[in-house]
Design a protein around this motif. Sequence first.
Motif, PDB file in Angstrom:
ATOM      1  N   GLN A 168      -2.687  -7.722  -1.010  1.00 10.40           N
ATOM      2  CA  GLN A 168      -3.380  -6.745  -0.180  1.00 10.40           C
ATOM      3  C   GLN A 168      -2.570  -6.479   1.074  1.00 10.40           C
ATOM      4  OE1 GLN A 168      -6.923  -8.202   1.895  1.00 10.40           O
ATOM      5  NE2 GLN A 168      -6.663 -10.142   0.812  1.00 10.40           N
ATOM      6  N   SER A 206       2.029  -4.664  -7.568  1.00  9.14           N
ATOM      7  CA  SER A 206       3.450  -4.385  -7.780  1.00  9.14           C
ATOM      8  C   SER A 206       3.907  -5.178  -9.005  1.00  9.14           C
ATOM      9  CB  SER A 206       4.278  -4.767  -6.549  1.00  9.14           C
ATOM     10  OG  SER A 206       4.149  -6.153  -6.282  1.00  9.14           O
ATOM     11  N   THR A 227      -3.219  -4.245  -3.390  1.00 10.83           N
ATOM     12  CA  THR A 227      -1.967  -3.630  -3.836  1.00 10.83           C
ATOM     13  C   THR A 227      -1.517  -4.293  -5.132  1.00 10.83           C
ATOM     14  OG1 THR A 227      -0.573  -5.193  -2.620  1.00 10.83           O
ATOM     15  CG2 THR A 227      -1.244  -3.181  -1.463  1.00 10.83           C
TER      16      THR A 227
END
Length: 309
Positions: free
Chosen positions: A249, A257, A255
């Motif tokens: 985050q 990836s 987030t």
Amino acid sequence: MYFLNDIERKTLLGRILPSARKVGVSEELRGWNWSDSPLKPLYPDERIPNFLVGSQYCPTARDVFVSKVRGVRGEENNHVRTGSLLHKAVQNVVLSYVDEVGEQSFEAWWEKEGSRTFRSSNNGQEAQANQGWVKSFVETIWSQTSSECKGALMARRSSQPYASEHDVHASALPFLVEHKVDGRLLGLSGLLSVDCYDYLHGIIFDLKYLRPRSTAEPWRRLYCAGYAIALESVYEIPMDLGCVVYISQINGQPTVSRDLFFIGDDLRGWWLEERDKKLEIVAQKKDPGIPNRCYDTCLYTKYCLGEQK
């Protein structure tokens, strides 16, 4: 979580795959050669889980000694609890679409899995203090995963209108989730669980939860390497691609990836060194000693530091 974006797809097709085909993997490091050196385990009667082989949290690998030799059960903390719930949430959502069950209620799932996890925590106050944001965090990942699955199914149906529903699901969501594989030929557990294997693109996915401001580290690729070699030992087909999915985050926002890579000789050799070192700790009951500095979310920190008092 398990769908590559445009940049990742271009990187895979334009750089990683061509390089992997050019370089290749040494035959002696393929899992199907498990009965010969260097894959043949030095201690054939010992077994350790792949996550302990890959783990580099403890600088001296004392976590292996404490858990496998002394049989100590680690103390759960919020980091581990959050990571476990993220795994379960992603697994539940993807499987609901793979199995053609369809969209599920997050609230119903949370009451069954999330609330129960917090209620059963040994550290009640710490767990309850974190329950609100963990629920919100997991719900966002749940929604994102659900949207990705629905989008993939819609795209497949629109491009192949005469495909059967089974074909649509099997090709839009080509995932074996929490795939169980026997790693005993390599000195691993007989109950390994691969987060996800994409059988159309040959990618082994491993999902990790990173705390804010943490960085992705190369050693986390070791988990995929171990699963690749174990899958090769059982199915006898090449497993060359790995991908670590990092969920974290930034400024309170979740987030995601991905670290996509070739599972080549260097990574396989590194994994073998770790496996042999840790099997030796277990087989010889060898205490590697408490490190000078402990990882702050290690499950065994209190146990090890308690011994020093």
